[in-house]
Design a protein around this motif. Sequence first.
Motif, short mmCIF file in Angstrom:
data_model
loop_
_atom_site.label_atom_id
_atom_site.label_comp_id
_atom_site.label_asym_id
_atom_site.label_seq_id
_atom_site.Cartn_x
_atom_site.Cartn_y
_atom_site.Cartn_z
N ARG A 4 76.62 -66.12 -122.18
CA ARG A 4 75.99 -65.14 -123.05
C ARG A 4 75.48 -65.83 -124.32
N PHE A 5 74.48 -65.16 -124.93
CA PHE A 5 73.91 -65.68 -126.18
C PHE A 5 74.88 -65.43 -127.33
N ASN A 6 75.13 -66.45 -128.10
CA ASN A 6 76.09 -66.38 -129.21
C ASN A 6 75.33 -66.48 -130.54
N PRO A 7 74.94 -65.35 -131.15
CA PRO A 7 74.15 -65.42 -132.39
C PRO A 7 74.96 -65.98 -133.55
N PRO A 8 74.38 -66.81 -134.39
CA PRO A 8 75.07 -67.34 -135.57
C PRO A 8 75.36 -66.23 -136.57
N PRO A 9 76.14 -66.49 -137.58
CA PRO A 9 76.44 -65.47 -138.59
C PRO A 9 75.16 -65.01 -139.30
N GLY A 10 75.05 -63.67 -139.42
CA GLY A 10 73.89 -63.09 -140.08
C GLY A 10 72.76 -62.76 -139.15
N TRP A 11 72.82 -63.20 -137.88
CA TRP A 11 71.78 -62.87 -136.91
C TRP A 11 72.13 -61.55 -136.22
N PRO A 12 71.15 -60.74 -135.83
CA PRO A 12 71.45 -59.53 -135.07
C PRO A 12 71.98 -59.85 -133.67
N TRP A 18 70.67 -60.63 -122.41
CA TRP A 18 69.35 -61.01 -122.97
C TRP A 18 69.13 -62.51 -122.86
N THR A 19 67.95 -62.87 -122.38
CA THR A 19 67.57 -64.28 -122.26
C THR A 19 66.27 -64.49 -123.03
N PRO A 20 66.28 -65.37 -124.00
CA PRO A 20 65.05 -65.55 -124.82
C PRO A 20 63.92 -66.18 -124.03
N ASP A 21 62.71 -65.78 -124.41
CA ASP A 21 61.51 -66.36 -123.81
C ASP A 21 61.36 -67.81 -124.27
N PRO A 38 77.27 -73.22 -131.41
CA PRO A 38 76.76 -73.13 -130.03
C PRO A 38 76.03 -71.80 -129.83
N LEU A 39 74.79 -71.87 -129.38
CA LEU A 39 74.03 -70.65 -129.13
C LEU A 39 74.43 -69.97 -127.82
N TRP A 40 75.02 -70.71 -126.89
CA TRP A 40 75.43 -70.14 -125.59
C TRP A 40 76.90 -70.46 -125.35
N VAL A 41 77.64 -69.44 -124.96
CA VAL A 41 79.07 -69.59 -124.65
C VAL A 41 79.37 -68.98 -123.29
N GLU A 42 80.42 -69.42 -122.60
CA GLU A 42 80.82 -68.90 -121.30
C GLU A 42 81.91 -67.84 -121.46
N GLU A 43 81.85 -66.83 -120.58
CA GLU A 43 82.84 -65.75 -120.58
C GLU A 43 83.36 -65.55 -119.15
N PRO A 44 84.58 -65.11 -119.05
CA PRO A 44 85.11 -64.83 -117.70
C PRO A 44 84.28 -63.75 -117.02
N ALA A 45 84.21 -63.85 -115.69
CA ALA A 45 83.40 -62.91 -114.92
C ALA A 45 83.97 -61.52 -114.94
N THR A 46 85.33 -61.36 -115.18
CA THR A 46 85.96 -60.04 -115.16
C THR A 46 85.76 -59.27 -116.44
N THR A 47 85.17 -59.92 -117.42
CA THR A 47 84.97 -59.24 -118.70
C THR A 47 83.97 -58.13 -118.54
N GLU A 48 84.37 -56.92 -118.98
CA GLU A 48 83.48 -55.76 -118.90
C GLU A 48 82.34 -55.95 -119.89
N PRO A 49 81.12 -55.85 -119.41
CA PRO A 49 79.98 -55.99 -120.34
C PRO A 49 79.90 -54.80 -121.26
N THR A 50 79.64 -55.05 -122.45
CA THR A 50 79.44 -54.00 -123.46
C THR A 50 78.01 -54.04 -123.95
N GLU A 51 77.48 -52.87 -124.06
CA GLU A 51 76.07 -52.77 -124.49
C GLU A 51 75.98 -52.93 -125.99
N GLN A 52 75.13 -53.82 -126.45
CA GLN A 52 74.91 -54.08 -127.87
C GLN A 52 73.41 -54.10 -128.15
N THR A 53 73.05 -53.71 -129.29
CA THR A 53 71.64 -53.69 -129.68
C THR A 53 71.46 -54.50 -130.96
#
Length: 266
Positions: A4-12, A18-21, A38-53
């Motif tokens: 998943r995309f890992n936004p730095p502090p202060g980024w939305p 979401w995958t950037p163009d 790190p802009l990308w981090v790994e998460e376990p597959a069993t983690t329930e996805p949560t919707e964020q905007t």
Amino acid sequence: MTVRFNPPPGWPTPPEGWTPDPSWTPDPRWPAKPADWPLWVEEPATTEPTEQTMALPVASLAGGGAFAPGRHDGRTRRIVLVAFLCLAFLIVGLLMGAGTSGSRLAAAEATLGEATEARTSLDEDRAALTTAQDELGAAQTDITAREEAVVAKEAELVTRESATVTAEVDLQARLTAVEGREGAVTAAEADLQARSAATGRSGASSSTPKEPTPDAPAGIAGGTGGGAVSYANCDAVRAAGKAPIRLGEPGYSKKLDRDGDGVGCE
């Protein structure tokens, strides 16, 4: 494991999955990313996805459960949202770039105007300096000409003074010569008078003097019967009206002819 995309502090926070163009770039208004973040981090597959905007003006598009888990079209909507966000980012970047370019252009124009004014002022100062240099050169030329004229006048004055001194010396020499001649003439006259007196005394002691005719002027001796006539000096000759007296005329004598040219009492 999922990434998943890992936004730095202060980024939305972007939506899940979401995958950037490839042409996507962060908004310049966002804080700078830390160097080791790190802009990308790994998460376990069993983690329930949560919707964020993302907290952007287009975040309302994610409302209404558009990205809620369990829907088949969630991924499609996410792609549409990502595309829309990229377009929004691009428009914002263009607007910011246009604003920055406009500011830079205005600053450049202002700098160009200042440079033009400075160049104009510099040209005016240079022209004034050239005029002042020309005037200074003309003044120096005039001063040099006047100095040369003064030097020439001084040289002429020195020459005239030298000529005056020479003339004075020559005049003094001539005066000395004239005085010497006058002294010689006076001495000669005195000597002549002395000789005449001596001759008269010698003649008086050797013979009886003849009495002059009654009508003869003083200093003139002569016989009444056509005897010889003699003059004591040139004054007597002039008194008798016989000056100048020439050789062969009655009364001529060498004592009356000083230069011996045959004419006496000139």
